[in-house]
Design a protein around this motif. Structure first.
Motif, PDB file in Angstrom:
ATOM      1  N   LYS A  53       3.189   7.052  -9.803  1.00 56.00           N
ATOM      2  CA  LYS A  53       3.823   8.322 -10.154  1.00 56.00           C
ATOM      3  C   LYS A  53       2.841   9.287 -10.807  1.00 56.00           C
ATOM      4  CE  LYS A  53       7.502   6.905 -12.453  1.00 56.00           C
ATOM      5  NZ  LYS A  53       8.812   7.020 -13.160  1.00 56.00           N
ATOM      6  N   LYS A  54       1.842   8.761 -11.463  1.00 57.52           N
ATOM      7  CA  LYS A  54       0.806   9.636 -12.022  1.00 57.52           C
ATOM      8  C   LYS A  54      -0.079  10.212 -10.921  1.00 57.52           C
ATOM      9  CE  LYS A  54       0.661   7.212 -16.470  1.00 57.52           C
ATOM     10  NZ  LYS A  54      -0.147   6.347 -17.368  1.00 57.52           N
ATOM     11  N   LEU A  55      -0.280   9.419  -9.870  1.00 59.82           N
ATOM     12  CA  LEU A  55      -1.087   9.896  -8.734  1.00 59.82           C
ATOM     13  C   LEU A  55      -0.304  10.895  -7.882  1.00 59.82           C
ATOM     14  CD1 LEU A  55      -2.639   6.466  -7.616  1.00 59.82           C
ATOM     15  CD2 LEU A  55      -3.822   8.323  -8.802  1.00 59.82           C
ATOM     16  N   VAL A  56       1.012  10.675  -7.762  1.00 59.44           N
ATOM     17  CA  VAL A  56       1.877  11.571  -6.980  1.00 59.44           C
ATOM     18  C   VAL A  56       3.049  11.973  -7.891  1.00 59.44           C
ATOM     19  CG1 VAL A  56       3.159  11.886  -4.834  1.00 59.44           C
ATOM     20  CG2 VAL A  56       1.256  10.269  -4.900  1.00 59.44           C
ATOM     21  N   PRO A  57       2.872  12.988  -8.716  1.00 58.31           N
ATOM     22  CA  PRO A  57       3.880  13.299  -9.745  1.00 58.31           C
ATOM     23  C   PRO A  57       5.132  14.007  -9.238  1.00 58.31           C
ATOM     24  CG  PRO A  57       2.043  14.822  -9.886  1.00 58.31           C
ATOM     25  CD  PRO A  57       1.662  13.802  -8.860  1.00 58.31           C
ATOM     26  N   TYR A  58       5.046  14.699  -8.110  1.00 50.30           N
ATOM     27  CA  TYR A  58       6.193  15.495  -7.657  1.00 50.30           C
ATOM     28  C   TYR A  58       7.111  14.659  -6.770  1.00 50.30           C
ATOM     29  CZ  TYR A  58       3.510  19.311  -9.550  1.00 50.30           C
ATOM     30  OH  TYR A  58       2.807  20.130 -10.413  1.00 50.30           O
ATOM     31  N   LYS A  96       0.846  -1.195   0.000  1.00 52.09           N
ATOM     32  CA  LYS A  96       0.000   0.000   0.000  1.00 52.09           C
ATOM     33  C   LYS A  96       0.883   1.248   0.000  1.00 52.09           C
ATOM     34  CE  LYS A  96      -3.697  -2.388   2.495  1.00 52.09           C
ATOM     35  NZ  LYS A  96      -4.508  -2.468   3.748  1.00 52.09           N
ATOM     36  N   LEU A  97       0.609   2.153  -0.929  1.00 55.57           N
ATOM     37  CA  LEU A  97       1.377   3.383  -1.073  1.00 55.57           C
ATOM     38  C   LEU A  97       0.468   4.578  -0.828  1.00 55.57           C
ATOM     39  CD1 LEU A  97       3.266   2.430  -4.374  1.00 55.57           C
ATOM     40  CD2 LEU A  97       4.070   2.145  -2.025  1.00 55.57           C
ATOM     41  N   LEU A  98       0.883   5.454   0.099  1.00 54.22           N
ATOM     42  CA  LEU A  98       0.078   6.622   0.443  1.00 54.22           C
ATOM     43  C   LEU A  98      -0.060   7.565  -0.744  1.00 54.22           C
ATOM     44  CD1 LEU A  98       1.418   7.461   4.020  1.00 54.22           C
ATOM     45  CD2 LEU A  98      -0.910   6.740   3.439  1.00 54.22           C
ATOM     46  N   THR A  99      -1.261   8.103  -0.934  1.00 56.62           N
ATOM     47  CA  THR A  99      -1.508   9.049  -2.033  1.00 56.62           C
ATOM     48  C   THR A  99      -2.219  10.314  -1.553  1.00 56.62           C
ATOM     49  OG1 THR A  99      -3.604   7.917  -2.556  1.00 56.62           O
ATOM     50  CG2 THR A  99      -1.639   7.217  -3.770  1.00 56.62           C
ATOM     51  N   SER A 100      -2.245  10.532  -0.231  1.00 59.81           N
ATOM     52  CA  SER A 100      -2.811  11.772   0.305  1.00 59.81           C
ATOM     53  C   SER A 100      -1.992  12.195   1.508  1.00 59.81           C
ATOM     54  CB  SER A 100      -4.295  11.586   0.675  1.00 59.81           C
ATOM     55  OG  SER A 100      -4.438  10.682   1.766  1.00 59.81           O
ATOM     56  N   GLY A 101      -2.377  13.306   2.125  1.00 62.65           N
ATOM     57  CA  GLY A 101      -1.547  13.875   3.180  1.00 62.65           C
ATOM     58  C   GLY A 101      -0.274  14.424   2.564  1.00 62.65           C
ATOM     59  N   TRP A 102       0.799  14.447   3.342  1.00 70.25           N
ATOM     60  CA  TRP A 102       2.064  14.930   2.802  1.00 70.25           C
ATOM     61  C   TRP A 102       2.564  14.042   1.670  1.00 70.25           C
ATOM     62  CZ3 TRP A 102       3.611  19.579   3.377  1.00 70.25           C
ATOM     63  CH2 TRP A 102       3.304  20.304   4.538  1.00 70.25           C
ATOM     64  N   TRP A 103       2.293  12.753   1.765  1.00 70.30           N
ATOM     65  CA  TRP A 103       2.775  11.798   0.768  1.00 70.30           C
ATOM     66  C   TRP A 103       1.935  11.817  -0.498  1.00 70.30           C
ATOM     67  CZ3 TRP A 103       7.453   9.802   1.761  1.00 70.30           C
ATOM     68  CH2 TRP A 103       7.904   9.947   3.075  1.00 70.30           C
ATOM     69  N   GLY A 104       0.884  12.592  -0.506  1.00 68.41           N
ATOM     70  CA  GLY A 104       0.143  12.846  -1.732  1.00 68.41           C
ATOM     71  C   GLY A 104       0.637  14.100  -2.439  1.00 68.41           C
ATOM     72  N   ARG A 105       1.351  14.955  -1.697  1.00 67.03           N
ATOM     73  CA  ARG A 105       1.907  16.179  -2.280  1.00 67.03           C
ATOM     74  C   ARG A 105       3.222  15.921  -3.005  1.00 67.03           C
ATOM     75  NH1 ARG A 105      -0.061  17.903   2.902  1.00 67.03           N
ATOM     76  NH2 ARG A 105      -1.806  19.368   2.671  1.00 67.03           N
ATOM     77  N   SER A 106       4.036  14.999  -2.464  1.00 67.53           N
ATOM     78  CA  SER A 106       5.267  14.599  -3.149  1.00 67.53           C
ATOM     79  C   SER A 106       5.659  13.223  -2.643  1.00 67.53           C
ATOM     80  CB  SER A 106       6.395  15.609  -2.920  1.00 67.53           C
ATOM     81  OG  SER A 106       6.949  15.464  -1.630  1.00 67.53           O
TER      82      SER A 106
END
Length: 437
Positions: free
Chosen positions: A425-430, A355-365
């Protein structure tokens, strides 16, 4: 009979890819890191004639130094060497004597989990207590010896780096040693540098994790305190120490205290779970961290920078923002890895079940903690002003280091998750800085 070599090969496969441009790069860094550490001292000190000195005299000074027997002999200080050994011994004894919980690390390839004793923060508090009492009893002038024996202490730490790296490299050839996946290339120069054995230990004493947190990090703070004392002596007392010096001590001291207080978090980092212990980590822990990261405090001894309350608050705010991002992002990651999700963060599930985080700080980069680290590094250099770029060396170096780590992490994840990594990487591009990089 023939199954044992095959089992060993399966457990410790040969490393087939290189980092750092392979053996030539490893050799260059092995030589270059100590040279750079010495250069930062000799090129930015009381007697250097500038920070750095003018270009027209640098080459002449280098030639004069390296051809002088007195200069080479001046790198050695017996008293500093013995004091450094005493310091390392104190750290080992404190690890053994002070109480602390034992926790399990991540599961190894053998299926086992190492046990680690948690008492780095209590070692830090004991050290600060002894140091504070010593300064109160004998005055700030009594604790300026680190400043005055700087080169001798650097040489002592370099010798410790070489000796330990050689010892663990030789010991890694014993039967049953678990090797780092990236340190079994068969090339002695590369494996010595990158670290051949994953977790070299003496009984329950884990060499790598001990060195990661105790001798170098705590010494870093002691060096900063020594710089405060030296400035106090030069300016007529602790009451005359500049805001800029106090800021550097406060920022870096708090950073170290936070790392030691959150000691269990280090056992999920790449240094512990992936990298072997070799010269790369040894020289980083013993020489680079305490003697290069303290450059700002040492500079402020002979180039005190005065500023008022408003600049102090601005610099404090930048450091505070960086720390908040760093700590909150790491908190989200650690909670999630341990099966907790108090913020109800969204995540992406890969085909393997990870499971990879995609929100919170880990959704920003993908590495928001690195962004916080960089902000703090910038805040640590700001108190030195803008007279020289040398005191911003740490920020530049740290940015390069974090970019390299980000690249390593991405390569590792791409191999591990395959096409799911492209989706992530598309969900978290930065990569590090949200909306920028």
């Amino acid at each position: 009979m023939s199954s044992k070599p095959r089992q060993n090969e399966a457990l410790n496969p040969r490393t087939t890819t290189y980092e750092f441009l392979g053996p030539p790069g490893a050799f260059f860094i092995t030589v270059g890191v100590p040279v750079m550490a010495y250069a930062l001292y000799f090129g930015c000190s009381d007697t250097s004639g500038g920070c750095p000195p003018s270009l027209d005299i640098i080459s002449a000074r280098i030639r004069a130094a390296v051809t002088s027997k007195a200069w080479w002999l001046g790198l050695w200080d017996t008293q500093a060497f013995l004091m450094y050994l005493a310091w390392y011994t104190f750290c080992v004894v404190a690890w053994a004597v002070l109480p602390g919980d034992w926790i399990e690390g991540v599961q190894l390839r053998t299926g086992e989990k190492k046990q680690y004793k948690i008492n780095a923060f209590s070692t830090f508090l004991l050290t600060l207590g002894i140091t504070t009492g010593y300064i109160i009893r004998f005055g700030p002038q009594s604790f300026t010896f680190i400043y005055h024996k700087w080169v001798g202490f650097m040489t002592a730490s370099l010798i410790m780096s070489v000796v330990q790296a050689l010892a663990v490299y030789v010991a890694s050839f014993r039967k049953g040693a678990l090797l780092a996946l990236g340190g079994n290339s068969g090339n002695p120069i590369y494996d010595f540098y990158i670290g051949r054995e994953l977790n070299p230990s003496i009984g329950l004493f884990d060499i790598k994790s001990f060195n990661e947190l105790r001798p170098g990090l705590i010494l870093w703070v002691l060096i900063d305190i020594s710089m405060v004392c030296e400035q106090a002596v030069r300016r007529g007392g602790l009451q005359n120490v500049t805001y800029s010096m106090w800021l550097v001590l406060a920022f870096q001291g708090f950073y170290v205290a936070d790392a030691l207080y959150n000691e269990p978090a280090v056992f999920t980092t790449m240094d512990i779970t992936t990298d072997g212990f070799g010269f790369m980590l040894a020289v980083g822990n013993f020489l680079w961290v305490p003697f290069v990261y303290s450059l700002q405090a040492r500079y402020l001894v002979f180039k005190p920078v005065e500023f008022g309350l408003f600049p102090t608050l601005v610099i404090f705010a930048i450091n505070g923002l960086g720390y908040y991002i760093f700590r909150d992002a790491n908190g989200e990651k650690n909670d999630f890895r341990n099966g907790r999700n108090p913020k109800n963060l969204q995540y992406f599930t890969t085909e393997s079940g990870s499971k990879l985080l995609t929100s919170g700080w880990w959704g920003r980069s993908r590495h928001p903690n690195y962004f916080g680290d960089l902000l703090m590094a910038f805040a640590w250099s700001l108190p030195t002003g803008f007279e020289t770029p040398v005191t911003y060396f740490y920020v530049i170096y740290f940015a390069v280091l974090l970019l390299h780590r980000q690249h390593r992490d991405d390569e590792k994840c791409e191999k591990k998750y395959g096409k799911d990594w492209e989706t992530y990487k598309k969900l978290v591009p930065y990569r590090i800085i949200p909306y920028v990089y």
